[in-house]
Design an enzyme around this catalytic site. Sequence first.
Site, mmCIF file in Angstrom:
data_model
loop_
_atom_site.group_PDB
_atom_site.id
_atom_site.type_symbol
_atom_site.label_atom_id
_atom_site.label_comp_id
_atom_site.label_asym_id
_atom_site.label_seq_id
_atom_site.Cartn_x
_atom_site.Cartn_y
_atom_site.Cartn_z
ATOM 1 N N THR A 96 -50.799 120.800 114.512
ATOM 2 C CA THR A 96 -51.504 120.722 113.189
ATOM 3 C C THR A 96 -52.171 122.522 114.106
ATOM 4 O OG1 THR A 96 -52.160 118.324 113.225
ATOM 5 C CG2 THR A 96 -54.011 120.077 112.261
ATOM 6 N N LYS A 170 -52.776 118.540 105.541
ATOM 7 C CA LYS A 170 -53.273 118.109 107.034
ATOM 8 C C LYS A 170 -54.476 118.218 107.017
ATOM 9 C CE LYS A 170 -52.972 116.208 110.985
ATOM 10 N NZ LYS A 170 -52.246 114.594 111.603
HETATM 11 P P1 NAP Z 1 -51.032 115.847 124.027
HETATM 12 O O1 NAP Z 1 -50.458 114.724 123.969
HETATM 13 O O2 NAP Z 1 -52.416 116.949 124.480
HETATM 14 O O3 NAP Z 1 -49.714 117.811 123.440
HETATM 15 C C1 NAP Z 1 -50.160 118.617 123.868
HETATM 16 C C2 NAP Z 1 -49.105 119.151 124.006
HETATM 17 O O4 NAP Z 1 -49.164 121.080 124.333
HETATM 18 C C3 NAP Z 1 -48.531 119.251 125.352
HETATM 19 O O5 NAP Z 1 -47.268 119.879 125.757
HETATM 20 C C4 NAP Z 1 -48.832 120.529 125.822
HETATM 21 O O6 NAP Z 1 -48.516 120.817 127.654
HETATM 22 C C5 NAP Z 1 -49.112 122.014 124.849
HETATM 23 N N1 NAP Z 1 -49.834 122.980 124.854
HETATM 24 C C6 NAP Z 1 -51.159 122.958 125.484
HETATM 25 N N2 NAP Z 1 -51.306 124.298 125.251
HETATM 26 C C7 NAP Z 1 -50.989 124.963 125.568
HETATM 27 C C8 NAP Z 1 -50.485 126.298 126.017
HETATM 28 N N3 NAP Z 1 -51.484 127.321 125.431
HETATM 29 N N4 NAP Z 1 -48.989 127.190 125.704
HETATM 30 C C9 NAP Z 1 -48.122 125.684 125.749
HETATM 31 N N5 NAP Z 1 -48.227 124.650 125.359
HETATM 32 C C10 NAP Z 1 -49.330 123.982 125.363
HETATM 33 O O7 NAP Z 1 -51.344 116.148 122.590
HETATM 34 P P2 NAP Z 1 -50.464 115.213 121.332
HETATM 35 O O8 NAP Z 1 -51.611 114.132 121.157
HETATM 36 O O9 NAP Z 1 -49.043 114.796 120.956
HETATM 37 O O10 NAP Z 1 -50.904 116.444 120.075
HETATM 38 C C11 NAP Z 1 -49.934 117.846 119.412
HETATM 39 C C12 NAP Z 1 -50.089 117.639 118.234
HETATM 40 O O11 NAP Z 1 -49.456 116.652 116.995
HETATM 41 C C13 NAP Z 1 -51.469 118.690 117.626
HETATM 42 O O12 NAP Z 1 -51.519 119.955 117.376
HETATM 43 C C14 NAP Z 1 -51.987 117.480 117.324
HETATM 44 O O13 NAP Z 1 -52.814 117.912 116.422
HETATM 45 C C15 NAP Z 1 -50.954 117.043 116.164
HETATM 46 N N6 NAP Z 1 -50.699 115.322 115.737
HETATM 47 C C16 NAP Z 1 -51.381 113.902 116.960
HETATM 48 C C17 NAP Z 1 -51.196 113.057 116.611
HETATM 49 C C18 NAP Z 1 -51.815 112.039 117.669
HETATM 50 O O14 NAP Z 1 -51.637 110.943 117.256
HETATM 51 N N7 NAP Z 1 -51.683 112.370 119.092
HETATM 52 C C19 NAP Z 1 -51.236 112.598 115.591
HETATM 53 C C20 NAP Z 1 -50.636 113.490 114.539
HETATM 54 C C21 NAP Z 1 -50.662 115.265 115.113
HETATM 55 P P3 NAP Z 1 -48.698 120.278 128.478
HETATM 56 O O15 NAP Z 1 -47.879 118.775 128.772
HETATM 57 O O16 NAP Z 1 -48.124 120.793 130.240
HETATM 58 O O17 NAP Z 1 -50.223 119.934 128.581
#
Ligand code: NAP
Length: 289
Positions: A96, A170
């Site tokens: 997102t 979204k």
């Molecule tokens: P998350 O568990 O916090 O994962 C974030 C990911 O981004 C990790 O792989 C992290 O790497 C990586 N990252 C963060 N900063 C970075 C950087 N500067 N360079 C490279 N990689 C970086 O979050 P998530 O829940 O999976 O969400 C991921 C996306 O999906 C977001 O955009 C979120 O808004 C969207 N989303 C989430 C959900 C949900 O229910 N969680 C639902 C729909 C959409 P590290 O592992 O090294 O920290």
Amino acid sequence: MTKVAFIGLGRMGHGMAGRYLDAGFTVKVWNRSKKKADDLIARGALWGNSPMRAAEDVDAVVTMVADDEASREVWLGEQGVLASWKPDRLAIECSTVSYHHARDLGRQLGWRRISYIDCPVTGLPDAAASGKLTLLVGADPADLEKARPFLEPLGTIRHFGAVGTGTVYKLINNLMGAIQIAGLAEGLAIAEQAGLDMNLVLEAIQSGVTASPQVLRHSERMVARNFAGATFTASLRHKDAAYAVKLAESLLADAPLIGRAAVEAYARAKAQMPDDDEGKMIEIVSRPK
Ligand code: NAP
């Protein structure tokens, strides 16, 4: 065998990458912290040392990272995907991101003759791991057809129009979610402080006209203060609401009114507990006078 690179193995990306392994793709993976890739590698995924290396010799790259900054880094950074990529491949951004960033990335890839799909998703991590996400797609129809085999393992496609439109949907979806969750927290906090029987309040809310899926998902957990296993963090909710408000400000003269309040509420939650569940908003608003 179809080759895909998957970048970003957080709560969502880890399960999504696993779907490609289950579907028989050759899967290359990269994550900023390698540890999260270990079990996928044990299942047959190949490790790329950088987004650039992971993207070499694959047909499509799918990314699922936190925000604009992370997306810029993995696509356009020094070791980013574009550093090794050739024309006629397929770029699928599932993170997102802001509308501005989605359009800008689409343009930058377009100049290199790379097909770009903006594909944020709805659904929680369990839906990501079981291929039950809803994919909110913005893409040229021909690019979408090319992308279909890479999208189908992840969930159901909803095509909104040109690049950027998936992101628009979204962002409005998540802004409305932020408003509902913050509103629910405030309503419950008032009822608690006024001394109401919270079991009765819950029963009434859950069978009443405000019982949206968000309200149903959060009400019981908020009253019980049960936030075990954060699926969507305060920090991510703040990011999405802030991106949505920025988009609203570029389109509407007198809005967003409620949206700004939700961003403010989630800015407070993010400052106090960035990695905790978004439902902990109840703790932010329930401090008695
Ligand atoms: P998350 O568990 O916090 O994962 C974030 C990911 O981004 C990790 O792989 C992290 O790497 C990586 N990252 C963060 N900063 C970075 C950087 N500067 N360079 C490279 N990689 C970086 O979050 P998530 O829940 O999976 O969400 C991921 C996306 O999906 C977001 O955009 C979120 O808004 C969207 N989303 C989430 C959900 C949900 O229910 N969680 C639902 C729909 C959409 P590290 O592992 O090294 O920290």
